[in-house]
Design a protein around this motif. Structure first.
Motif, PDB file in Angstrom:
ATOM      1  N   ILE A  21       0.740  -0.772   0.478  1.00 56.13           N
ATOM      2  CA  ILE A  21       0.338  -0.023  -0.349  1.00 56.13           C
ATOM      3  C   ILE A  21       1.166   0.817   0.275  1.00 56.13           C
ATOM      4  CG2 ILE A  21      -1.526   1.054   1.614  1.00 56.13           C
ATOM      5  CD1 ILE A  21      -2.768  -1.594   2.356  1.00 56.13           C
ATOM      6  N   ASP A  22       2.283   1.083   0.492  1.00 58.99           N
ATOM      7  CA  ASP A  22       2.361   2.276   1.007  1.00 58.99           C
ATOM      8  C   ASP A  22       3.293   2.664  -0.138  1.00 58.99           C
ATOM      9  OD1 ASP A  22       1.755   2.565   3.688  1.00 58.99           O
ATOM     10  OD2 ASP A  22       3.573   1.927   4.366  1.00 58.99           O
ATOM     11  N   THR A  23       3.965   1.701  -1.412  1.00 64.25           N
ATOM     12  CA  THR A  23       4.511   1.924  -2.455  1.00 64.25           C
ATOM     13  C   THR A  23       3.824   3.062  -3.426  1.00 64.25           C
ATOM     14  OG1 THR A  23       4.949  -0.476  -2.318  1.00 64.25           O
ATOM     15  CG2 THR A  23       5.217   0.543  -4.421  1.00 64.25           C
ATOM     16  N   TYR A  24       2.454   2.584  -3.434  1.00 67.84           N
ATOM     17  CA  TYR A  24       1.508   3.098  -4.065  1.00 67.84           C
ATOM     18  C   TYR A  24       0.703   4.842  -3.576  1.00 67.84           C
ATOM     19  CZ  TYR A  24       1.709  -0.745  -7.568  1.00 67.84           C
ATOM     20  OH  TYR A  24       1.960  -1.741  -8.014  1.00 67.84           O
ATOM     21  N   ALA A  25       0.372   4.627  -2.363  1.00 64.64           N
ATOM     22  CA  ALA A  25      -0.006   6.023  -1.261  1.00 64.64           C
ATOM     23  C   ALA A  25       0.559   7.120  -1.762  1.00 64.64           C
ATOM     24  CB  ALA A  25      -0.447   5.235   0.148  1.00 64.64           C
ATOM     25  N   PRO A  26       2.333   7.399  -1.739  1.00 64.04           N
ATOM     26  CA  PRO A  26       2.203   8.950  -2.741  1.00 64.04           C
ATOM     27  C   PRO A  26       1.870   8.752  -3.349  1.00 64.04           C
ATOM     28  CG  PRO A  26       4.399   7.323  -1.854  1.00 64.04           C
ATOM     29  CD  PRO A  26       3.071   5.697  -1.878  1.00 64.04           C
ATOM     30  N   GLU A  27       1.477   8.422  -4.635  1.00 61.38           N
ATOM     31  CA  GLU A  27       0.503   9.131  -5.815  1.00 61.38           C
ATOM     32  C   GLU A  27      -0.582   9.012  -5.729  1.00 61.38           C
ATOM     33  OE1 GLU A  27       1.485   5.478  -8.570  1.00 61.38           O
ATOM     34  OE2 GLU A  27       4.382   5.240  -8.452  1.00 61.38           O
ATOM     35  N   ARG A  28      -1.636   8.728  -4.862  1.00 60.95           N
ATOM     36  CA  ARG A  28      -2.545   8.666  -4.208  1.00 60.95           C
ATOM     37  C   ARG A  28      -3.718   7.519  -4.821  1.00 60.95           C
ATOM     38  NH1 ARG A  28      -6.208  12.904  -3.971  1.00 60.95           N
ATOM     39  NH2 ARG A  28      -6.346  12.918  -5.984  1.00 60.95           N
ATOM     40  N   ARG A  29      -2.748   6.353  -5.531  1.00 57.19           N
ATOM     41  CA  ARG A  29      -3.396   5.172  -6.411  1.00 57.19           C
ATOM     42  C   ARG A  29      -3.932   4.496  -5.033  1.00 57.19           C
ATOM     43  NH1 ARG A  29      -4.062   6.266 -11.004  1.00 57.19           N
ATOM     44  NH2 ARG A  29      -1.488   6.554 -12.293  1.00 57.19           N
ATOM     45  N   LEU A  30      -3.880   4.232  -3.791  1.00 58.55           N
ATOM     46  CA  LEU A  30      -3.848   3.834  -2.773  1.00 58.55           C
ATOM     47  C   LEU A  30      -4.208   5.392  -2.127  1.00 58.55           C
ATOM     48  CD1 LEU A  30      -2.299  -0.004  -3.189  1.00 58.55           C
ATOM     49  CD2 LEU A  30      -5.077   1.119  -3.620  1.00 58.55           C
ATOM     50  N   LEU A  31      -5.237   4.231  -0.522  1.00 53.29           N
ATOM     51  CA  LEU A  31      -5.212   5.254   0.791  1.00 53.29           C
ATOM     52  C   LEU A  31      -4.431   4.406   1.626  1.00 53.29           C
ATOM     53  CD1 LEU A  31      -8.747   5.882   1.027  1.00 53.29           C
ATOM     54  CD2 LEU A  31      -7.234   7.790   0.258  1.00 53.29           C
ATOM     55  N   VAL A  32      -4.102   5.373   2.690  1.00 51.67           N
ATOM     56  CA  VAL A  32      -2.489   4.728   3.414  1.00 51.67           C
ATOM     57  C   VAL A  32      -4.018   3.903   3.952  1.00 51.67           C
ATOM     58  CG1 VAL A  32      -1.503   5.480   5.428  1.00 51.67           C
ATOM     59  CG2 VAL A  32      -1.020   6.171   3.498  1.00 51.67           C
ATOM     60  N   LYS A  33      -3.889   3.118   5.024  1.00 49.67           N
ATOM     61  CA  LYS A  33      -4.257   2.030   6.097  1.00 49.67           C
ATOM     62  C   LYS A  33      -3.940   2.160   7.369  1.00 49.67           C
ATOM     63  CE  LYS A  33      -6.772  -0.159   2.357  1.00 49.67           C
ATOM     64  NZ  LYS A  33      -8.695   0.003   2.987  1.00 49.67           N
ATOM     65  N   PRO A  34      -4.259   2.036   8.613  1.00 50.72           N
ATOM     66  CA  PRO A  34      -3.699   2.378   9.534  1.00 50.72           C
ATOM     67  C   PRO A  34      -3.681   0.573   9.976  1.00 50.72           C
ATOM     68  CG  PRO A  34      -5.698   3.431  10.188  1.00 50.72           C
ATOM     69  CD  PRO A  34      -5.363   3.272   8.748  1.00 50.72           C
ATOM     70  N   ALA A  35      -2.386   0.415  11.155  1.00 57.11           N
ATOM     71  CA  ALA A  35      -2.352  -1.301  10.929  1.00 57.11           C
ATOM     72  C   ALA A  35      -3.263  -2.285  11.481  1.00 57.11           C
ATOM     73  CB  ALA A  35      -0.856  -1.344  11.701  1.00 57.11           C
ATOM     74  N   VAL A  36      -4.435  -0.885  12.412  1.00 56.07           N
ATOM     75  CA  VAL A  36      -5.326  -1.570  12.895  1.00 56.07           C
ATOM     76  C   VAL A  36      -6.498  -1.993  11.716  1.00 56.07           C
ATOM     77  CG1 VAL A  36      -6.536   0.541  13.649  1.00 56.07           C
ATOM     78  CG2 VAL A  36      -7.026  -1.706  15.085  1.00 56.07           C
ATOM     79  N   ALA A  37      -6.533  -1.198  11.242  1.00 54.52           N
ATOM     80  CA  ALA A  37      -7.417  -1.256   9.952  1.00 54.52           C
ATOM     81  C   ALA A  37      -6.968  -2.812   9.265  1.00 54.52           C
ATOM     82  CB  ALA A  37      -7.573  -0.761   9.012  1.00 54.52           C
ATOM     83  N   LEU A  38      -5.828  -2.773   8.786  1.00 56.03           N
ATOM     84  CA  LEU A  38      -5.483  -3.998   7.860  1.00 56.03           C
ATOM     85  C   LEU A  38      -5.370  -5.291   8.769  1.00 56.03           C
ATOM     86  CD1 LEU A  38      -2.264  -2.778   6.138  1.00 56.03           C
ATOM     87  CD2 LEU A  38      -4.703  -3.054   4.966  1.00 56.03           C
ATOM     88  N   TYR A  39      -5.339  -5.535  10.290  1.00 58.15           N
ATOM     89  CA  TYR A  39      -5.896  -6.395  11.333  1.00 58.15           C
ATOM     90  C   TYR A  39      -7.401  -6.720  11.117  1.00 58.15           C
ATOM     91  CZ  TYR A  39      -0.460  -6.686  12.823  1.00 58.15           C
ATOM     92  OH  TYR A  39       0.260  -7.143  12.468  1.00 58.15           O
ATOM     93  N   GLU A  40      -7.455  -5.495  11.135  1.00 57.20           N
ATOM     94  CA  GLU A  40      -9.289  -5.840  11.814  1.00 57.20           C
ATOM     95  C   GLU A  40     -10.155  -6.557  10.316  1.00 57.20           C
ATOM     96  OE1 GLU A  40     -11.037  -2.244  14.222  1.00 57.20           O
ATOM     97  OE2 GLU A  40     -10.763  -1.629  12.607  1.00 57.20           O
ATOM     98  N   GLY A  41      -9.449  -5.400   9.214  1.00 54.42           N
ATOM     99  CA  GLY A  41     -10.085  -6.797   7.287  1.00 54.42           C
ATOM    100  C   GLY A  41      -9.285  -7.040   7.338  1.00 54.42           C
ATOM    101  N   ILE A  42      -8.351  -8.036   7.432  1.00 51.73           N
ATOM    102  CA  ILE A  42      -7.691  -9.178   6.972  1.00 51.73           C
ATOM    103  C   ILE A  42      -8.526 -10.430   6.246  1.00 51.73           C
ATOM    104  CG2 ILE A  42      -7.004 -11.087   8.926  1.00 51.73           C
ATOM    105  CD1 ILE A  42      -4.665  -9.639   6.794  1.00 51.73           C
ATOM    106  N   GLN A  43      -9.356 -10.677   7.348  1.00 51.53           N
ATOM    107  CA  GLN A  43     -10.183 -11.708   6.607  1.00 51.53           C
ATOM    108  C   GLN A  43     -10.849 -11.612   5.108  1.00 51.53           C
ATOM    109  OE1 GLN A  43     -11.070 -10.107   9.608  1.00 51.53           O
ATOM    110  NE2 GLN A  43     -13.165  -9.415   8.588  1.00 51.53           N
TER     111      GLN A  43
END
Length: 166
Positions: A21-43
């Motif tokens: 995600i961080d690879t594409y976030a500076p170009e605004r291709r993807l939104l940065v997501k906090p780790a907690v959101a990634l853990y909550e949505g891992i499934q």
């Protein structure tokens, strides 16, 4: 040549997903997501793995009884052009079908990529006002983008809304 394997994401993959995600976030291709959101949505995530390393990811987030969003599709830039993104999207669409969904939404800069997967550009909201009001209760930032809420407008500028019927 080693094969790329697709599989459900595990909590141990969160750091690798965040790096993608961080690879594409500076170009605004993807939104940065906090780790907690990634853990909550891992499934919701599927990852592509090559030689023990995560080289791609994507998620399917259910919005409503018949509608989900494909989100956070990212492939390691060194592995682009190897159809990894295509395989991830195909698997996410298969998951949507297995869940009984009939429509899948994406908000993207990659219009041609998703058009090759049967998505069509839409202007209108794919939900009626009753569902819209229910979705307003969600705390998920992706749902806020879907609803085009004012607080996320800077995140969605230039993105294209696309929909696919399954």
């Amino acid at each position: 040549m080693p094969q790329v394997a697709l599989r459900p994401a595990r909590t141990a993959d969160v750091r690798a997903i965040a790096t993608l995600i961080d690879t594409y976030a500076p170009e605004r291709r993807l939104l940065v997501k906090p780790a907690v959101a990634l853990y909550e949505g891992i499934q919701e995530f599927r990852v592509a793995e090559l030689d023990g390393a995560v080289v791609g990811c994507g998620a399917l987030h259910v919005f409503w009884e018949d509608l989900a969003e494909i989100r956070t599709v990212a492939v390691d830039p060194a592995r682009r052009g190897h159809r990894i993104g295509q395989r991830i999207v195909t698997e996410l669409l298969d998951n949507a079908r297995a869940l009984g969904l009939s429509r899948v939404f994406v908000l993207t800069f990659e219009v041609e990529f998703f058009a090759r997967h049967g998505f069509r550009v839409i202007e209108e909201s794919p939900v009626d006002t009753t569902v819209y009001q229910e979705l307003m209760r969600s705390a998920d930032e992706g749902v806020a983008e879907f609803l085009e809420l004012e607080r996320v407008k800077p995140n969605t500028l230039g993105n294209t809304r696309m929909l696919r019927y399954l």
